[in-house]
Each structure stands twice: as structure tokens, then as C-alpha cells.
Design a protein around this motif. Structure first.
Motif, PDB file in Angstrom:
ATOM      1  N   LEU A   1      -0.966  -2.902  -7.898  1.00  0.00           N
ATOM      2  CA  LEU A   1      -2.507  -2.912  -7.744  1.00  0.00           C
ATOM      3  C   LEU A   1      -3.248  -3.949  -8.285  1.00  0.00           C
ATOM      4  O   LEU A   1      -4.362  -4.409  -7.687  1.00  0.00           O
TER       5      LEU A   1
ATOM      6  N   ASP B   1      -2.000   8.593   2.119  1.00  0.00           N
ATOM      7  CA  ASP B   1      -0.612   8.694   2.612  1.00  0.00           C
ATOM      8  C   ASP B   1      -0.066   9.975   2.783  1.00  0.00           C
ATOM      9  O   ASP B   1       0.662  10.219   3.792  1.00  0.00           O
ATOM     10  N   GLU B   2      -0.402  10.961   2.202  1.00  0.00           N
ATOM     11  CA  GLU B   2      -0.173  12.329   2.487  1.00  0.00           C
ATOM     12  C   GLU B   2      -0.625  12.786   3.710  1.00  0.00           C
ATOM     13  O   GLU B   2      -0.136  13.562   4.358  1.00  0.00           O
TER      14      GLU B   2
ATOM     15  N   SER C   1      -1.678  10.876   6.041  1.00  0.00           N
ATOM     16  CA  SER C   1      -1.180  10.268   7.337  1.00  0.00           C
ATOM     17  C   SER C   1       0.304  10.915   7.542  1.00  0.00           C
ATOM     18  O   SER C   1       0.634  10.903   8.768  1.00  0.00           O
ATOM     19  N   GLU C   2       0.895  11.266   6.600  1.00  0.00           N
ATOM     20  CA  GLU C   2       2.162  11.941   6.783  1.00  0.00           C
ATOM     21  C   GLU C   2       2.332  13.246   7.330  1.00  0.00           C
ATOM     22  O   GLU C   2       2.846  13.562   8.332  1.00  0.00           O
TER      23      GLU C   2
ATOM     24  N   ASP D   1      -4.370   5.329   7.664  1.00  0.00           N
ATOM     25  CA  ASP D   1      -3.497   3.973   7.085  1.00  0.00           C
ATOM     26  C   ASP D   1      -4.261   2.786   6.999  1.00  0.00           C
ATOM     27  O   ASP D   1      -4.324   1.947   5.993  1.00  0.00           O
TER      28      ASP D   1
ATOM     29  N   ALA E   1      -6.465   3.211   3.716  1.00  0.00           N
ATOM     30  CA  ALA E   1      -5.775   2.857   2.692  1.00  0.00           C
ATOM     31  C   ALA E   1      -5.557   1.479   2.505  1.00  0.00           C
ATOM     32  O   ALA E   1      -5.711   0.953   1.200  1.00  0.00           O
ATOM     33  N   GLU E   2      -5.367   0.684   3.457  1.00  0.00           N
ATOM     34  CA  GLU E   2      -5.281  -0.816   3.263  1.00  0.00           C
ATOM     35  C   GLU E   2      -6.776  -1.239   2.687  1.00  0.00           C
ATOM     36  O   GLU E   2      -6.755  -2.182   1.808  1.00  0.00           O
TER      37      GLU E   2
ATOM     38  N   ASN F   1      -5.596  20.165  -3.739  1.00  0.00           N
ATOM     39  CA  ASN F   1      -4.657  19.049  -3.218  1.00  0.00           C
ATOM     40  C   ASN F   1      -5.680  17.634  -2.515  1.00  0.00           C
ATOM     41  O   ASN F   1      -5.091  16.852  -2.563  1.00  0.00           O
TER      42      ASN F   1
ATOM     43  N   VAL G   1       2.847   1.768  -3.433  1.00  0.00           N
ATOM     44  CA  VAL G   1       1.960   2.102  -4.333  1.00  0.00           C
ATOM     45  C   VAL G   1       1.711   3.899  -4.256  1.00  0.00           C
ATOM     46  O   VAL G   1       1.956   4.487  -5.137  1.00  0.00           O
ATOM     47  N   SER G   2       1.810   4.238  -3.074  1.00  0.00           N
ATOM     48  CA  SER G   2       1.511   5.880  -2.794  1.00  0.00           C
ATOM     49  C   SER G   2       2.796   6.283  -3.258  1.00  0.00           C
ATOM     50  O   SER G   2       2.877   7.601  -3.687  1.00  0.00           O
TER      51      SER G   2
ATOM     52  N   PHE H   1      -6.814  -0.385  -0.973  1.00  0.00           N
ATOM     53  CA  PHE H   1      -5.872  -1.170  -1.901  1.00  0.00           C
ATOM     54  C   PHE H   1      -6.805  -2.588  -2.062  1.00  0.00           C
ATOM     55  O   PHE H   1      -6.568  -3.138  -3.056  1.00  0.00           O
TER      56      PHE H   1
ATOM     57  N   VAL I   1       0.916  -1.156  -0.012  1.00  0.00           N
ATOM     58  CA  VAL I   1      -0.019  -0.050  -0.206  1.00  0.00           C
ATOM     59  C   VAL I   1       0.785   1.232  -0.018  1.00  0.00           C
ATOM     60  O   VAL I   1       0.626   2.249  -0.828  1.00  0.00           O
ATOM     61  N   LYS I   2       1.816   1.404   0.782  1.00  0.00           N
ATOM     62  CA  LYS I   2       2.511   2.686   1.094  1.00  0.00           C
ATOM     63  C   LYS I   2       3.736   2.689  -0.429  1.00  0.00           C
ATOM     64  O   LYS I   2       3.857   3.512  -0.497  1.00  0.00           O
TER      65      LYS I   2
ATOM     66  N   LEU J   1      -5.141   6.423  -2.479  1.00  0.00           N
ATOM     67  CA  LEU J   1      -3.859   5.981  -1.825  1.00  0.00           C
ATOM     68  C   LEU J   1      -2.886   6.981  -1.525  1.00  0.00           C
ATOM     69  O   LEU J   1      -2.420   6.934  -0.326  1.00  0.00           O
ATOM     70  N   LYS J   2      -2.662   7.670  -2.605  1.00  0.00           N
ATOM     71  CA  LYS J   2      -1.646   8.548  -2.540  1.00  0.00           C
ATOM     72  C   LYS J   2      -2.056   9.655  -1.576  1.00  0.00           C
ATOM     73  O   LYS J   2      -1.381  10.075  -0.550  1.00  0.00           O
TER      74      LYS J   2
ATOM     75  N   LYS K   1      -8.497   5.037  -7.627  1.00  0.00           N
ATOM     76  CA  LYS K   1      -7.821   4.294  -6.488  1.00  0.00           C
ATOM     77  C   LYS K   1      -6.616   4.913  -6.117  1.00  0.00           C
ATOM     78  O   LYS K   1      -6.150   4.957  -4.899  1.00  0.00           O
ATOM     79  N   LYS K   2      -5.763   4.864  -7.171  1.00  0.00           N
ATOM     80  CA  LYS K   2      -4.389   5.586  -7.027  1.00  0.00           C
ATOM     81  C   LYS K   2      -4.474   6.738  -6.229  1.00  0.00           C
ATOM     82  O   LYS K   2      -3.532   6.972  -5.287  1.00  0.00           O
TER      83      LYS K   2
ATOM     84  N   ASP L   1       3.412   6.693  -6.729  1.00  0.00           N
ATOM     85  CA  ASP L   1       2.564   7.566  -7.399  1.00  0.00           C
ATOM     86  C   ASP L   1       3.109   9.058  -6.922  1.00  0.00           C
ATOM     87  O   ASP L   1       2.923   9.925  -7.957  1.00  0.00           O
TER      88      ASP L   1
END
Lengths: 138, 154
Positions: free
Chosen positions: A136, B107-108, B110-111, B145, B148-149, B88, A87-88, B152, A84-85, B103-104, B99-100, A91
Motif C-alpha cells: 500500500l 474483493d469479497e 467481486s468474488e 474491481d 478497488a483500483e 460484514n 493486498v485484499s 488503491f 490490489v488483489k 479493498l478487502k 483503506k485496507k 488481509d
């Protein structure tokens, strides 16, 4: 009998040594070997690795002094990430290169030779997108 | 000397009036039904409250505009931050993301929340409810997180 024993004593260690060396080579030199990578393992192809080395690795590695770059993305940790991470991050690489945000302008002003050529940028982006697509699909 | 100060004050006041006529570009709220994060994904109540308080002013179509956001030059700053924020990440249009991109973006989230890059310092200054505690940040990070799982596996 005596002769064959002598041959055995010399050849056994020699053959073992060759065997161990070959195993070690195929293990550590996986980049050049023909064995396909295991299913879940990310193997960064040589041309992409060279691009990373030239333009990205200086800041995005575990030993880097650039804390922000370290927090965001570590190339040496990329293969160990969860799917998962991964893929992130892949991208994100595509996005950053596409938007010309990476490598940063300030950095390029100091090191103009580290800029990505259009071909390198294209190769890096295509690799990132294709790899993340593949992850994916699995 | 006193006359000089008077003139300067009048000039500043005049300038203040003049800048009010420059459009700020402050965006409108245009909710999209059925596309917001809560209708697309599971958002626990606690997390929902936190992101509504701390993120939605810039990252959704539910922006609350306080009175001073109508007054230049603050209106310019608000307009810039809201426009950038929505570009954003727009929680009201979550369902439109691929989907992508989901996920991205997760992640952002979370970060940036985990590393205290978001909410912006200047926003927290004016909105104490956006000053997330460590536990709040941990909750959001964990939710992002986990989501995201799920995305996915979808």
C-alpha cells in the motif's frame, strides 16, 4: 601452440558448463540466494512457506479437489496477482487466521497435526499485514 | 383420531402465539449522513440501483422490513441475516472503513457476487428483484474491481 589449443578445447566447455550451472542455481534457488527480490515481486519467506505447506496448501492450490477453497485463494497464484488483489488476499489471510476460521474445524478434526500453533498463526498474520502495508505504501 | 389432530393444531397455534413474545433482535435503521457508499465513492446509476435492490436489505441502514419480518419465526431469520450482513458489509457506513478494509470488502463483493454466493438463495426466494442476471453480476463485479483500483491509488 598445440598444447594451449588442447587446453582451450577442454576448458572452454567445462567453464561454460560451470557458468550455466551457477546461473541456473542462482535463478531457481532464489530462496537461498542473497540477491534481493525485484521490487514488485512477492517472495514468500521460507518460514511462511513452511506454514502454508503444512496447513493451507493442501486445499488452496491449483490442482486441489476442493473447489470452494480453490475459488477463494490459490497460494501458487498469489505472487502473480495484481497489487490490489494481493493486498485484499493478504488481509483476508490475516482475518481468517485471526477469527480462527482457517484452517476449518472440520478439516482439523480429521488432521489435527495440520493446526497452526499460536506462534505460526502469529508469524503468518504479521507477515500478511506487513506485506500488505508495504504494497500500500509503494 | 380427529380429536388428536385438533389437539395438535391447537398446540401448534398456541406455540405460534407464544413465540411472538420472544424478541427477534431485529435491528433498527440508523443512517449515518455522508458515510454511505454513494457519497464516498463513485457509483454509476445502474450499479447503484442493482445494489440497492439486491444488497441493501442486509448490507445497509436502509433495510426494508416486510410485514412478515415482524412475525416469528421469520423475524428471527431476518434479524440474524441483517445483523450478520451489516457486520460484514454496511454500505451506509462505507466511509468509516480503512483503506485496507475497503479493498478487502471490494474483493469479497467481486468474488461473492461473481460466484453467485450472494445474494443468499433464501433471500432471492422471497425477493425476485434480487435475482441478479449474469449481466447484472458482471456489472457489479466490474464496478467493484475498478473501485478497488481507485481506492488503491488514493
Amino acid at each position: 601452440m598445440k598444447k594451449s589449443k588442447k587446453v582451450f578445447v577442454i576448458w572452454l566447455p567445462a567453464l561454460s558448463a560451470i557458468f550455466i550451472l551457477l546461473t541456473a542455481f542462482s535463478y531457481f534457488g532464489s530462496g537461498t540466494s542473497n540477491t534481493p527480490p525485484p521490487d514488485d515481486n512477492l517472495v514468500i519467506p521460507e518460514n511462511i512457506n513452511n506454514i502454508f505447506d503444512k496447513s493451507c496448501f493442501g486445499c488452496h492450490n491449483t490442482e486441489s479437489k476442493n473447489d470452494k477453497a480453490k475459488e477463494k485463494f490459490l497460494i501458487d497464484k498469489l505472487p502473480g496477482l495484481s497489487k490490489v488483489k494481493m493486498v485484499s488476499k493478504l488481509d483476508k489471510i490475516n482475518e481468517m487466521v485471526e477469527k480462527n476460521e482457517m484452517p476449518p474445524e472440520k478439516f482439523l478434526a480429521k488432521f489435527p497435526d495440520k493446526a497452526l500453533t499460536p506462534e505460526e498463526a502469529k508469524a503468518l498474520r504479521e507477515w500478511a499485514v506487513a506485506t500488505s502495508d508495504l504494497l500500500l505504501k509503494k | 383420531m380427529r380429536k388428536w389432530i385438533m389437539n395438535a393444531l391447537i398446540a401448534v397455534a398456541g406455540l405460534f402465539v407464544i413465540i411472538q413474545f420472544f424478541p427477534s433482535g431485529r435491528p433498527q435503521n440508523k443512517p449515518v449522513t455522508g458515510k454511505d457508499i454513494a457519497s464516498v465513492t463513485e457509483v454509476p446509476e445502474e450499479v447503484g440501483n442493482l445494489i440497492r435492490q439486491a444488497c441493501f436489505d442486509c448490507h445497509s441502514q436502509n433495510t426494508r422490513f416486510p410485514w412478515y419480518s415482524y412475525v416469528a419465526p421469520v423475524s428471527w431469520l431476518v434479524a440474524k441475516d441483517v445483523n450478520n450482513g451489516r457486520k460484514n458489509l454496511d454500505f451506509s457506513k462505507w466511509g468509516e472503513l480503512s483503506k485496507k478494509d475497503k479493498l478487502k470488502t471490494l474483493d469479497e463483493i467481486s468474488e461473492m457476487v461473481g460466484e453467485e454466493e450472494m445474494p443468499l438463495k433464501i433471500y432471492i426466494l422471497m425477493h425476485s428483484e434480487a435475482n441478479l442476471k449474469k449481466e447484472d453480476r458482471d456489472l457489479i463485479v466490474q464496478w467493484a474491481d475498478e473501485t478497488a483500483e481507485k481506492v488503491f491509488e488514493e
